[in-house]
Design an enzyme around this catalytic site. Structure first.
Site, PDB file in Angstrom:
ATOM      1  N   VAL A  10       0.691  -1.152   0.122  1.00  0.00           N
ATOM      2  CA  VAL A  10      -0.187  -0.130   0.010  1.00  0.00           C
ATOM      3  C   VAL A  10       0.975   1.257  -0.016  1.00  0.00           C
ATOM      4  O   VAL A  10       1.999   1.242   0.549  1.00  0.00           O
ATOM      5  CB  VAL A  10      -0.964   0.006   1.309  1.00  0.00           C
ATOM      6  CG1 VAL A  10      -2.052  -1.217   1.039  1.00  0.00           C
ATOM      7  CG2 VAL A  10      -0.020  -0.045   2.533  1.00  0.00           C
ATOM      8  N   SER A  11       0.436   2.233  -0.608  1.00  0.00           N
ATOM      9  CA  SER A  11       1.275   3.563  -0.657  1.00  0.00           C
ATOM     10  C   SER A  11       1.260   4.271   0.591  1.00  0.00           C
ATOM     11  O   SER A  11       2.726   4.856   0.848  1.00  0.00           O
ATOM     12  CB  SER A  11       0.718   4.445  -1.962  1.00  0.00           C
ATOM     13  OG  SER A  11       0.664   3.869  -3.256  1.00  0.00           O
ATOM     14  N   THR A  12       0.528   4.163   1.448  1.00  0.00           N
ATOM     15  CA  THR A  12       0.770   5.001   2.836  1.00  0.00           C
ATOM     16  C   THR A  12       0.199   4.394   3.998  1.00  0.00           C
ATOM     17  O   THR A  12      -0.709   3.347   3.677  1.00  0.00           O
ATOM     18  CB  THR A  12      -0.080   6.495   2.619  1.00  0.00           C
ATOM     19  OG1 THR A  12      -1.432   6.092   2.476  1.00  0.00           O
ATOM     20  CG2 THR A  12       0.344   7.221   1.201  1.00  0.00           C
ATOM     21  N   GLN A  15      -3.578   3.959   3.956  1.00  0.00           N
ATOM     22  CA  GLN A  15      -4.153   2.934   3.102  1.00  0.00           C
ATOM     23  C   GLN A  15      -4.418   1.574   3.747  1.00  0.00           C
ATOM     24  O   GLN A  15      -3.724   1.176   4.535  1.00  0.00           O
ATOM     25  CB  GLN A  15      -3.301   2.738   1.905  1.00  0.00           C
ATOM     26  CG  GLN A  15      -3.702   3.937   0.795  1.00  0.00           C
ATOM     27  CD  GLN A  15      -3.068   3.769  -0.252  1.00  0.00           C
ATOM     28  OE1 GLN A  15      -1.924   3.037  -0.616  1.00  0.00           O
ATOM     29  NE2 GLN A  15      -3.815   4.347  -1.426  1.00  0.00           N
TER      30      GLN A  15
END
Length: 199
Positions: A10-12, A15
């Protein structure tokens, strides 16, 4: 057949990775063999991905939910796919794209088809990353035009700032001493003093 591994990205931190974990659990990937990074997919300098890569051996199977979870940089996704399948001799299963299952179609036609699908999906993943970045920049510009300020809000000016500033301007104390009087860093004092002069 070797061991089964799963990769989640996941990017962050905000998320949610639940959908990916559920998909890997459904594929019966052992929990201890699931690696997760909370990082952008722009490159492969990700700690858990690298750790997993070291563990993967010939005939192991790597499961991912979708190709963009592997990465969003077109050339790097293709290169990692090559490293995994050709150098490591690992099979890859992309759960939401049955054509991207290297356990099937090992003949020339099967390899050809999966290579085409991989290239199309990798291109789409990178294109989406660029679109997301453009939308973010457009949103930031629009917000700035509306007067939205970004970053931390400025700290309130200390009550004794004007007095300390006056003493500094009169040469009674140094800028450093004035900053100490105001419980500010020297750079903050000079910056605030400079903006005061411009008003």
């Amino acid at each position: 057949m070797g061991a089964q591994y799963g990769y989640v990205r996941v990017s962050t931190n905000e998320q949610n990775e639940d959908r990916q974990i559920i998909a890997l659990n459904t594929a019966q990937v052992p929990e201890g063999n699931i690696y997760m990074d909370k990082q952008s997919g722009k490159d492969f300098r990700r700690p858990m991905y690298r750790r997993m890569l070291k563990r993967l051996k010939q005939d192991d199977v790597l499961y991912i939910k979708s190709i963009d979870r592997l990465g969003r940089n077109y050339e790097e996704v293709l290169e990692q796919w090559r490293v995994l399948t050709k150098e490591k001799k690992v099979d890859i299963v992309v759960l939401d794209m049955p054509l991207l299952d290297t356990r099937r179609g090992k003949d020339l036609m099967g390899t050809f088809l999966s290579d085409i699908v991989l290239q199309v999906l990798s291109f789409a993943a990178e294109n989406e990353r660029k679109n997301i970045r453009e939308r973010q920049m457009e949103g930031i510009e629009a917000a700035k035009r509306r007067g939205v300020r970004f970053g931390r809000p400025p700290k309130p000016t200390p009550e004794n700032f004007e007095q300390a500033c006056g003493k500094w301007e009169a040469g009674e104390i140094t800028g450093r001493e004035a900053a100490v009087e105001c419980s500010m860093s020297t750079s903050s004092f000079y910056r605030k003093a400079g903006s005061r002069e411009k008003r």
